[in-house]
Write a protein that holds these residues in place. Structure first.
Motif, PDB file in Angstrom:
ATOM      1  N   THR A 146       0.872  -1.171   0.000  1.00 54.75           N
ATOM      2  CA  THR A 146       0.000   0.000   0.000  1.00 54.75           C
ATOM      3  C   THR A 146       0.906   1.218   0.000  1.00 54.75           C
ATOM      4  O   THR A 146       1.640   1.459   0.955  1.00 54.75           O
ATOM      5  CB  THR A 146      -0.923   0.012   1.230  1.00 54.75           C
ATOM      6  OG1 THR A 146      -1.670  -1.209   1.246  1.00 54.75           O
ATOM      7  CG2 THR A 146      -1.878   1.189   1.166  1.00 54.75           C
ATOM      8  N   VAL A 147       0.887   1.960  -1.097  1.00 52.93           N
ATOM      9  CA  VAL A 147       1.783   3.097  -1.295  1.00 52.93           C
ATOM     10  C   VAL A 147       1.004   4.371  -0.986  1.00 52.93           C
ATOM     11  O   VAL A 147       0.004   4.672  -1.645  1.00 52.93           O
ATOM     12  CB  VAL A 147       2.308   3.136  -2.752  1.00 52.93           C
ATOM     13  CG1 VAL A 147       3.265   4.294  -2.951  1.00 52.93           C
ATOM     14  CG2 VAL A 147       2.964   1.817  -3.125  1.00 52.93           C
ATOM     15  N   TYR A 148       1.468   5.093   0.026  1.00 50.25           N
ATOM     16  CA  TYR A 148       0.841   6.362   0.398  1.00 50.25           C
ATOM     17  C   TYR A 148       1.567   7.479  -0.338  1.00 50.25           C
ATOM     18  O   TYR A 148       2.789   7.569  -0.268  1.00 50.25           O
ATOM     19  CB  TYR A 148       0.907   6.570   1.913  1.00 50.25           C
ATOM     20  CG  TYR A 148       0.015   5.597   2.642  1.00 50.25           C
ATOM     21  CD1 TYR A 148      -1.325   5.884   2.854  1.00 50.25           C
ATOM     22  CD2 TYR A 148       0.497   4.373   3.074  1.00 50.25           C
ATOM     23  CE1 TYR A 148      -2.155   4.991   3.495  1.00 50.25           C
ATOM     24  CE2 TYR A 148      -0.324   3.468   3.723  1.00 50.25           C
ATOM     25  CZ  TYR A 148      -1.642   3.784   3.929  1.00 50.25           C
ATOM     26  OH  TYR A 148      -2.464   2.882   4.557  1.00 50.25           O
ATOM     27  N   VAL A 149       0.797   8.295  -1.060  1.00 47.75           N
ATOM     28  CA  VAL A 149       1.379   9.360  -1.872  1.00 47.75           C
ATOM     29  C   VAL A 149       0.725  10.693  -1.534  1.00 47.75           C
ATOM     30  O   VAL A 149      -0.403  10.742  -1.049  1.00 47.75           O
ATOM     31  CB  VAL A 149       1.220   9.078  -3.386  1.00 47.75           C
ATOM     32  CG1 VAL A 149       1.988   7.839  -3.802  1.00 47.75           C
ATOM     33  CG2 VAL A 149      -0.234   8.948  -3.771  1.00 47.75           C
ATOM     34  N   MET A 150       1.469  11.761  -1.807  1.00 51.32           N
ATOM     35  CA  MET A 150       0.935  13.111  -1.628  1.00 51.32           C
ATOM     36  C   MET A 150       1.561  14.010  -2.690  1.00 51.32           C
ATOM     37  O   MET A 150       2.785  14.170  -2.718  1.00 51.32           O
ATOM     38  CB  MET A 150       1.256  13.638  -0.236  1.00 51.32           C
ATOM     39  CG  MET A 150       0.772  15.057  -0.006  1.00 51.32           C
ATOM     40  SD  MET A 150      -0.985  15.333  -0.246  1.00 51.32           S
ATOM     41  CE  MET A 150      -1.679  14.580   1.182  1.00 51.32           C
ATOM     42  N   PRO A 151       0.730  14.567  -3.587  1.00 52.66           N
ATOM     43  CA  PRO A 151       1.266  15.535  -4.555  1.00 52.66           C
ATOM     44  C   PRO A 151       1.713  16.788  -3.818  1.00 52.66           C
ATOM     45  O   PRO A 151       1.131  17.161  -2.792  1.00 52.66           O
ATOM     46  CB  PRO A 151       0.083  15.837  -5.462  1.00 52.66           C
ATOM     47  CG  PRO A 151      -0.960  14.848  -5.144  1.00 52.66           C
ATOM     48  CD  PRO A 151      -0.682  14.308  -3.789  1.00 52.66           C
ATOM     49  N   LEU A 152       2.751  17.417  -4.323  1.00 46.13           N
ATOM     50  CA  LEU A 152       3.264  18.628  -3.710  1.00 46.13           C
ATOM     51  C   LEU A 152       2.172  19.685  -3.662  1.00 46.13           C
ATOM     52  O   LEU A 152       1.506  19.951  -4.656  1.00 46.13           O
ATOM     53  CB  LEU A 152       4.466  19.158  -4.500  1.00 46.13           C
ATOM     54  CG  LEU A 152       5.258  20.272  -3.836  1.00 46.13           C
ATOM     55  CD1 LEU A 152       5.900  19.766  -2.555  1.00 46.13           C
ATOM     56  CD2 LEU A 152       6.318  20.797  -4.765  1.00 46.13           C
ATOM     57  N   GLY A 153       1.965  20.258  -2.512  1.00 47.69           N
ATOM     58  CA  GLY A 153       0.919  21.244  -2.333  1.00 47.69           C
ATOM     59  C   GLY A 153      -0.434  20.644  -2.000  1.00 47.69           C
ATOM     60  O   GLY A 153      -1.366  21.361  -1.679  1.00 47.69           O
ATOM     61  N   GLY A 154      -0.560  19.329  -2.090  1.00 46.89           N
ATOM     62  CA  GLY A 154      -1.803  18.665  -1.746  1.00 46.89           C
ATOM     63  C   GLY A 154      -2.932  18.879  -2.728  1.00 46.89           C
ATOM     64  O   GLY A 154      -4.094  18.620  -2.429  1.00 46.89           O
TER      65      GLY A 154
END
Length: 140
Positions: A63-71
């Motif tokens: 399970t890969v948790y990701v967050m784009p820069l700035g959300g």
């Protein structure tokens, strides 16, 4: 004499092996995304961070948790990663020495939002008042 099996709690994040493999997979996914190897128009304008990868006990599901820069555009980025999961799995298979390449699941990392919510709570006047009263009680 039978071996004693200790059950790891899910709060600890899993066994040492799960944590170690998760970290290796996290580095591989982060490298693939930072190099721009995934050719998807929805990912082109985004810098994606990978703060955590959680592995299943059998190491077959990541399970890969990701967050784009700035959300921003989190749903678009997760959808693009889901579309390209077959390619990403193949790349991980080349980079990580495992018996099986893990299936990938992508999720938005909610920890940043939770930390911001707690910060807002701590700055409210009621909490500030309670903290100031508590610090005065400890000084006496």
């Amino acid at each position: 004499m039978p071996r004693q099996h200790q059950k790891k709690s899910s709060a600890s994040g899993g066994s040492q092996r799960q944590l170690r493999v998760g970290e290796v997979v996290r580095h591989a996914v982060a490298d693939i995304l930072s190099q721009g190897s995934v050719h998807d128009p929805d990912l082109e304008g985004h810098i994606v961070t990978v703060p955590e990868v959680r592995m299943s006990p059998d190491l077959k599901l990541a399970t890969v948790y990701v967050m784009p820069l700035g959300g921003r555009d989190t749903a678009v980025v997760v959808a693009a990663l889901e579309r390209n999961k077959k390619f990403l799995r193949g790349e991980i298979a080349h980079r990580v020495n495992l018996k099986f390449a893990p299936d990938l699941r992508f999720r938005v990392d909610e920890r940043f939002d939770e930390a911001e919510r707690i910060e807002k709570l701590l700055r409210t006047p009621a909490v500030q008042r309670d903290l100031a009263a508590d610090s005065q009680d400890t000084e006496e």
